[in-house]
Write an enzyme that holds these catalytic residues in place. Structure first.
Site, PDB file in Angstrom:
ATOM      1  N   THR A  30      -3.868   4.645  -1.617  1.00  0.00           N
ATOM      2  CA  THR A  30      -4.969   5.280  -0.674  1.00  0.00           C
ATOM      3  C   THR A  30      -5.674   6.563  -1.303  1.00  0.00           C
ATOM      4  OG1 THR A  30      -3.452   6.720   0.572  1.00  0.00           O
ATOM      5  CG2 THR A  30      -3.910   4.555   1.451  1.00  0.00           C
ATOM      6  N   LYS A  67     -21.431  -7.370   2.306  1.00  0.00           N
ATOM      7  CA  LYS A  67     -20.628  -6.939   1.215  1.00  0.00           C
ATOM      8  C   LYS A  67     -20.079  -7.938   0.210  1.00  0.00           C
ATOM      9  CE  LYS A  67     -17.948  -4.866   4.579  1.00  0.00           C
ATOM     10  NZ  LYS A  67     -16.941  -3.954   5.159  1.00  0.00           N
ATOM     11  N   TYR A 118     -11.699  -7.060  10.028  1.00  0.00           N
ATOM     12  CA  TYR A 118     -11.049  -6.551  11.146  1.00  0.00           C
ATOM     13  C   TYR A 118     -10.861  -7.851  12.106  1.00  0.00           C
ATOM     14  CZ  TYR A 118     -12.706  -2.221   9.137  1.00  0.00           C
ATOM     15  OH  TYR A 118     -12.912  -0.919   8.424  1.00  0.00           O
ATOM     16  N   ARG A 134     -15.694   2.604   3.953  1.00  0.00           N
ATOM     17  CA  ARG A 134     -16.711   3.499   4.272  1.00  0.00           C
ATOM     18  C   ARG A 134     -16.052   4.843   4.540  1.00  0.00           C
ATOM     19  NH1 ARG A 134     -18.941   3.797  10.248  1.00  0.00           N
ATOM     20  NH2 ARG A 134     -16.838   4.485  10.538  1.00  0.00           N
ATOM     21  N   PHE A 164       0.596   5.749  -0.313  1.00  0.00           N
ATOM     22  CA  PHE A 164      -0.123   6.983  -0.120  1.00  0.00           C
ATOM     23  C   PHE A 164       0.283   7.778  -1.082  1.00  0.00           C
ATOM     24  CE2 PHE A 164       2.266   7.702   3.647  1.00  0.00           C
ATOM     25  CZ  PHE A 164       2.833   9.019   3.352  1.00  0.00           C
ATOM     26  N   GLU A 210       0.803  -0.941   0.012  1.00  0.00           N
ATOM     27  CA  GLU A 210       0.028  -0.102  -0.223  1.00  0.00           C
ATOM     28  C   GLU A 210       1.040   1.332  -0.131  1.00  0.00           C
ATOM     29  OE1 GLU A 210      -3.356   0.571   2.776  1.00  0.00           O
ATOM     30  OE2 GLU A 210      -2.283   2.168   3.632  1.00  0.00           O
TER      31      GLU A 210
END
Length: 644
Positions: free
Chosen positions: A52, A177, A152, A111, A23, A21
């Protein structure tokens, strides 16, 4: 233009994968340097990378620019994060449209932060949760996009109260989902491997989830400060065995990094031994050494690296093109704003120059040797300096040239609390400047542990200038950051020490304060003008509209305005400068710092005294950064400011 689902299905039965990942850097120089870093990290052959999302305006533009460059110019299968809560449909539509135009076929649907009070909700927002976004993408694009969602291992938490944290409670939402069209799950970071293994078993026991790919999210430990902050933000529990090892080495940054590599390696080995997990997703924080070191240390990932295709076999002729050709490929895909900021005086993109320079340094022969390139990313050899020059804490005051500038804060102005209720509990309902002063004084006194701009505990050195900071705040000059001067302390010093042992550290007196515009112009600036003229004190001052003044160069020619305010000299190392103030970093922070006044105001109803007060500060104050360069005189800055 493969999807993540297709790439995972194409893996051989025992083949594993890694992913990273990133950003979008907050500064243009950071963006350029990230491209060179991504080019090196492609040697590790990630199955995909994720970028991100910064919601709205220039932040979302930077996310799309970076994702498009990674997909089209670096040849990396790219997943674009997309957050939806309190985001209007037009922004979502524009992001999906541009993603498709750039060949991006993978979205991580999230979200995002919950909205403030109802009166601040964004108009035309049809998304209350990630499942709404998953459904919308499927309705609009059918199966063009492969969609990932978050998992999570310890249970999702809204707000700061984690007492009800339980992964069992999340299962109905995760099923919803997946049934709406989600194809894979990436977990939030964790350090308790037992809880992840239990989470994997839980998902396998649910018929609707048992065949959905689960990818564990791992954050390598780069510094103790980042580790503790990241685990706090994500509500990740820390096993005693891990916390004990790290706490025993606080103050020795090199030791923390080494222990962090061991911890990640152990986690990977246990997950591999006890589950059928095929891949590991690394939250890189835009740094490469920690990730490369874990991959280099892990015999499981080493085997994967050795058996993966060579870079040379994956690259077409364009991949080692000249800077002119690289420029032609990269520049058309960048936004107009990004083009103008990246083009250099010769009309070539600095991103293309960075990529081409990296290729010329490494050479075509090395491009086929993954082990050599991974060694470079771990900091070995002369070329390793390119990978590790910003390896020390970057955060708020790091080098703005670093791709990791801003680090764990990621993107955009967010209050350091989770709800308006928590904000009111922490800061009350201020109605006067005196009320705001009292909030800052309580933070400096340790009575509250967070301000809208920081949730980091006060450092030990703040006690040395606590009275001076009290005086500044009693004037209505609100302090965000500060440090006392010191001339040559041991790196093991309990107050000033940092870095490896047997080093000597230095720092200049520094403070950053919000000051009323009229007081800055009529009182403080004239008071310090003589010191400004001789540059014994240097400053930046900015307002909410982004107007910045300084006694140093600002704007396009500001590259010579960097000031290292903390530095250290250590055995067998070049001088390290972890704390730097310059125009680019101040510009990025100035915008964010003022927007946090607005975010704070939105915790209160419109037309209340608290709302009006916080907005008046936003409109009528300036943010001033001051550095006193005589670090021999420990009281110099405070004497000049307070007239003593």
């Amino acid at each position: 233009m493969s999807t993540i689902k297709e790439k995972i299905q194409a893996l051989k039965p025992n083949q594993r994968f890694i992913s990273f990942e990133f950003f979008p850097p907050k500064t243009d120089s950071g963006f350029r340097n990230l491209l060179a870093r991504l080019n090196r990290m492609s040697a590790m052959n990630p199955l995909f990378i994720t970028v991100t999302w910064g919601a709205g305006g220039s932040t979302s533009e930077k996310s799309l620019d970076l994702a498009a460059t990674c997909q089209n110019d670096l040849g990396l299968t790219t997943v674009l994060h997309l957050t939806c809560t309190n985001t209007n449909k037009e922004i979502i539509d524009d992001a999906l449209k541009k993603a498709k135009e750039n060949g991006i076929r993978n979205i991580l649907a999230l979200r995002g932060d919950p909205p403030r009070a109802e009166e601040y909700w964004t108009p035309n927002c049809d998304f209350n949760s990630a499942v709404d976004l998953v459904r919308y993408i499927k309705e609009q694009y059918n199966d063009y996009f492969c969609i990932g969602v978050a998992g999570y291992p310890e249970g999702h938490v809204d707000g700061s109260d984690s007492l009800g944290q339980n992964p069992q409670k999340d299962i109905p939402y995760l099923v919803e989902k997946v049934e709406a069209g989600a194809d894979f799950i990436i977990t939030q970071l964790f350090y308790d491997v037992d809880k992840f293994i239990s989470y994997n078993k839980l998902l396998k026991s649910v018929p609707e989830l048992k065949d959905t790919t689960l990818i564990p999210g791992l954050m390598p430990i780069t510094t103790y400060k980042v580790f503790t902050r990241a685990s706090k933000l994500s509500h990740a529990s820390i096993p005693k065995a891990i916390s004990s090892k790290l706490e025993a080495s606080i103050g020795n940054d090199d030791a923390i990094k080494g222990i962090g590599v061991d911890i990640m390696t152990d986690i990977i080995e246990r997950i591999t031994a006890e589950t059928d997990i095929k891949g590991f997703h690394f939250y890189s924080l835009n740094l490469e050494k920690a990730v490369a070191s874990v991959i280099n240390r892990s015999h499981i990932l080493q085997t994967y690296l050795e058996n993966s295709p060579s870079i040379e076999s994956e690259m077409n002729d364009d991949a080692i093109a000249s800077s002119d050709e690289e420029d032609k490929r990269i520049i058309p895909k960048l936004s107009k704003r990004r083009k103008s900021s990246i083009l250099n005086e010769n009309g070539l993109s600095e991103s293309s120059l960075a990529l081409s320079a990296q290729r010329s340094l490494v050479g075509k022969a090395l491009m086929s040797d993954k082990k050599v390139l991974v060694d470079i990313s771990t900091g070995k050899g002369a070329l390793g300096k390119d990978a590790t020059w910003d390896d020390f804490p970057n955060g708020r005051f790091g080098d703005s040239n670093s791709p990791a500038y801003g680090e764990i804060d990621g993107y955009g102005p967010t209050l350091k609390v989770n709800s308006p209720e928590e904000a009111i509990k922490k800061w009350g309902t201020p109605e006067t400047i005196k009320d705001i002063t009292n909030i800052f004084i309580e933070y400096l006194s340790g009575k509250i542990d967070v301000l809208p701009w920081t949730d980091s505990p006060l450092s030990a050195e703040t006690a040395l200038i606590q009275e001076e900071l009290f005086e500044l705040n009693f004037k209505g000059w609100f302090s965000l950051a500060s440090q006392p001067a010191t001339n040559g302390c041991k790196s093991t010093d309990r107050i000033f020490g940092w870095g490896p042992k047997n080093g000597i550290v230095y720092q200049k007196g520094f403070v950053e304060i919000f000051v009323p515009k009229d007081q800055w112009e009529k009182e403080l600036y004239p008071q310090l003008k003589a010191k400004f003229d001789e540059k014994l004190i240097t400053y930046y001052a900015g307002d909410a509209k982004g107007n910045i003044t300084s006694n140093l160069s600002v704007g396009p020619n500001s590259h010579n305005s960097k000031n290292a305010i903390t530095w250290g000299v250590f055995p067998s190392k070049e001088v390290l400068q972890p704390t730097i103030i310059d125009f680019e970093s101040f510009k990025a922070w100035n915008e964010e710092a003022f927007l946090l006044w607005v975010e704070w105001a939105r915790c209160y109803k419109k037309n209340t005294k608290s709302f009006e007060l916080l907005n008046s500060i936003y409109n009528n104050y300036v943010l001033v950064s001051l550095i006193h360069h005589d670090f021999n005189d420990e009281s110099a800055l405070w004497r000049e400011l307070l007239g003593e």
